[in-house]
Design a protein around this motif. Structure first.
Motif: not given
Lengths: 350, 306
Positions: B119-132
């Motif tokens: 699986x890909x990682x799921x970093x809170x906040x960072x992974x949910x940034x719009x493009x980045x």
């Protein structure tokens, strides 16, 4: 001792092979029998043995000429493929499919294609200083893809029920079998001639000697005025020609048509054959016979004992490992030395 | 934007196995040893990691198993090349053939079912940034590990004493031996490290990149990794850039196939191999640039003079 190493390597490979079979739950002796003896116990087996040994020996002869000069053509598989493609192209599309010239033309086409495929790395190595190991290998992948393109695309037999294969070669484009019941055909004479030529070249010609010096002592060779680029060209072209001819003989012999898979790895196995044969013509004959037996045995146990044919490659690898290791005991004398304890500290010169 | 993200992330992912394998080989070659058997070690790693997943082990264990398989395979090469002083070209080739055979043998029972990919990682906040987020913060952990390894190896080679010793041994083993460095032991460690990295590269292929087992699934990536080291003229940063370049090529080729370009798929598939040749030619023409970082004792067996 030069002969002892390959024999020792074979014995050790057999021992490891038995242990391996035992660990798989197969009684080693019957398995070894099925692997190495059974294939040779029938006329058909003998025919297949020589049939498979022929391309291996042929290619190994060509490669060994390069290896002697430290020219590492490991793309014989690709040159083999191109030889088979070019020869089949002539066989399939020559205007007169009954011409007696067909087979000789295919021979020339196969040889030329193998040489052309090897000329690219030769040019790049001699002019552009490019590592021939990597280039010949990349060219092998490209040749395989080219073959795949041809048999899936323009050369696909329209009457072949959509199988990715070409039409069958006409009868005049095929080597005659010695006996219709077996597949061994007259192309084996090409290999015999190649072995003799290789022997003449390496052992009886000045050029061959120059090549060996280039490999054994490059600086001495340069000092003596032997051109390195000549060694590169001859080494690669010899391998390419041999592999191209082998590909032609395979297409015009046991295959009779092109499909995506035309070689069980002859081009790579021939590298090992060249080493087992000590880069020497007659050694290569023995090495080729042995390697052919490994291929046959692999197929045999696949059918009778349901063991995978990948065993062949494992045995090839083990054999080469042992062979290389055995060389150590020939070229070096072992001396046991105890580490010096409490050696007096060296005074550093100031 | 979607397409750009797909190409960018695809490139990074496709480059990851190359980064592992080529960085490992870089360390091996910097110590003066040429191991041509990357393809075999990668296949062993791929087979073992895949097997571990199907046998129910967790992902980290499977990846570790792959890495260790690569290291075990490299030990075979090490014994031949370092203890038995054999021709390193031949020993490496033997390993390449052996590894492909053993992996095919192990893989016969694997079947053709894909497994669940890493699986890909799921970093809170960072992974949910719009493009980045999708661009940088959703890769699987091994992608980040590969980058970490790049930093670690660059630092090790050029900023530590151990790295300096390793490079010295690659330049002149006789001198290093005379000074008192254990040449053979250090070369063994380098070879094992290279095996570990090649095993990781293989594991990445079979559990993350294309999570299924296909015989000879590396398809020349081990050899391309070897070419990358030459392309990089033995410098870590260039290994990284080269791997991305090749990753990009792979992805463009796949995108081209997906878009239905009017060229045969075989031609597109041949592009990475063609590119390898072209790149090698361009780099090798400049002998000075090659010589600058080339480990002088590369592929020469070392026997302590007594």
């Amino acid at each position: 001792m030069r002969i002892a190493a390959p024999v020792l390597a074979c014995v050790l490979t057999l021992i490891v092979g038995s242990l391996f079979f035992a660990s798989l739950g197969h009684d080693p002796l019957p398995t070894l029998y099925a692997f190495f003896i059974e294939p040779l116990s029938s006329m058909n087996g003998l025919s297949e043995w020589l049939l498979k040994a022929s391309p291996l020996i042929l290619i190994a002869c060509g490669l060994a000429i390069g290896f002697r000069a430290n020219v590492w053509n490991i793309g014989a598989e690709g040159q083999f493929t191109m030889g088979a493609i070019a020869a089949s192209g002539v066989g399939l599309f020559w205007p007169n499919p009954e011409s007696a010239l067909l087979l000789p033309l295919m021979f020339l086409a196969g040889m030329a294609a193998g040489m052309a495929w090897a000329a690219i790395p030769a040019f790049l190595r001699s002019r552009m200083n490019t590592n021939e190991i990597l280039v010949t290998l990349m060219m092998t992948y490209i040749a395989t893809l080219f073959l795949s393109y041809l048999v899936h695309g323009p050369w696909r037999d329209p009457a072949g029920f959509n199988y990715p294969q070409t039409a069958l070669l006409p009868a005049a484009a095929m080597f005659q079998s010695f006996d219709p019941a077996y597949r061994l055909n007259s192309s084996i004479f090409i290999t015999v001639v190649a072995v003799l030529l290789m022997w003449l070249f390496t052992d009886r010609s000045f050029l061959g000697y120059k090549m060996s010096v280039s490999g054994a002592a490059p600086l001495a060779a340069r000092y003596a005025g032997f051109r390195e680029s000549a060694a590169v060209w001859i080494g690669l072209l010899a391998g390419g020609a041999a592999a191209g001819i082998a590909g032609m003989a395979e297409a015009a012999g046991p295959l009779g048509q092109l499909s995506p898979q035309i070689s069980p790895g002859y081009g790579f196995a021939a590298i090992i054959v060249a080493f087992i044969g000590r880069l020497n013509a007659f050694g290569i004959v023995l090495g080729g016979l042995l390697m052919s037996l490994l291929f046959l045995g692999g197929e045999g146990v696949q059918m009778t004992l349901a063991l995978p044919s990948a065993l062949t490659r494992i045995f090839q690898g083990i054999l080469l490992f042992f062979l290389l290791a055995a060389d150590f005991f020939i070229f070096y004398r072992i001396r046991l030395v105890r580490p010096v304890k409490d050696a007096p500290a060296l005074e550093t010169a100031r | 934007m979607e397409l750009f993200i797909a190409i960018f992330t695809g490139t990074i992912i496709a480059a990851t196995p190359l980064i592992f394998a080529a960085l490992g080989e870089l360390v091996v070659e910097k110590s003066g040893v040429l191991n041509l058997g990357i393809e075999g070690m990668m296949l062993m790693g791929a087979a073992l990691a895949f097997w571990a997943v199907t046998a129910g082990y967790s992902m980290p264990v499977a990846i570790l198993a792959g890495a260790l398989a690569g290291a075990a395979a490299s030990l075979l090469f090490g014994v031949l090349a370092l203890t038995f002083l054999t021709n390193q070209y031949a020993a490496g080739l033997a390993l390449a053939i052996f590894g492909s055979g053993v992996s095919a043998f192990l893989g016969r029972g694997f079947g053709s079912e894909p497994i669940e990919a890493l699986h890909g990682v799921r970093i809170p906040v960072l992974s949910d940034l719009p493009v980045l987020g999708p661009l940088i913060f959703r890769f699987d952990p091994l992608v980040y590990l590969a980058l970490l390894m790049f930093v670690a190896i660059s630092w090790f080679l050029y900023r530590t004493k151990a790295g300096l010793i390793l490079r010295t041994i690659g330049e002149s083993p006789q001198t290093s031996h005379a000074i008192g460095y254990p040449v053979i032991r250090i070369r063994y460690m380098a070879v094992l490290f290279g095996g570990l990295m090649a095993g990781l590269a293989g594991a990445y292929l079979s559990v993350a990149y294309t999570p299924l087992w296909v015989e000879n699934m590396t398809a020349g990536k081990g050899w391309i990794a070897l070419a990358l080291v030459v392309f990089a003229t033995w410098q870590p940063l260039r290994v990284l850039l080269g791997a991305w370049l090749f990753g990009g090529m792979t992805i463009l080729q796949l995108q081209g196939q997906a878009l239905g370009l009017q060229v045969p798929s075989e031609l597109l598939s041949a592009l990475p191999y063609l590119a390898t040749i072209v790149v090698l030619v361009l780099i090798s023409r400049n002998r000075q640039m090659l010589a600058l970082h080339f480990p002088a004792s590369l592929a020469k067996p070392f026997r302590p003079a007594s």
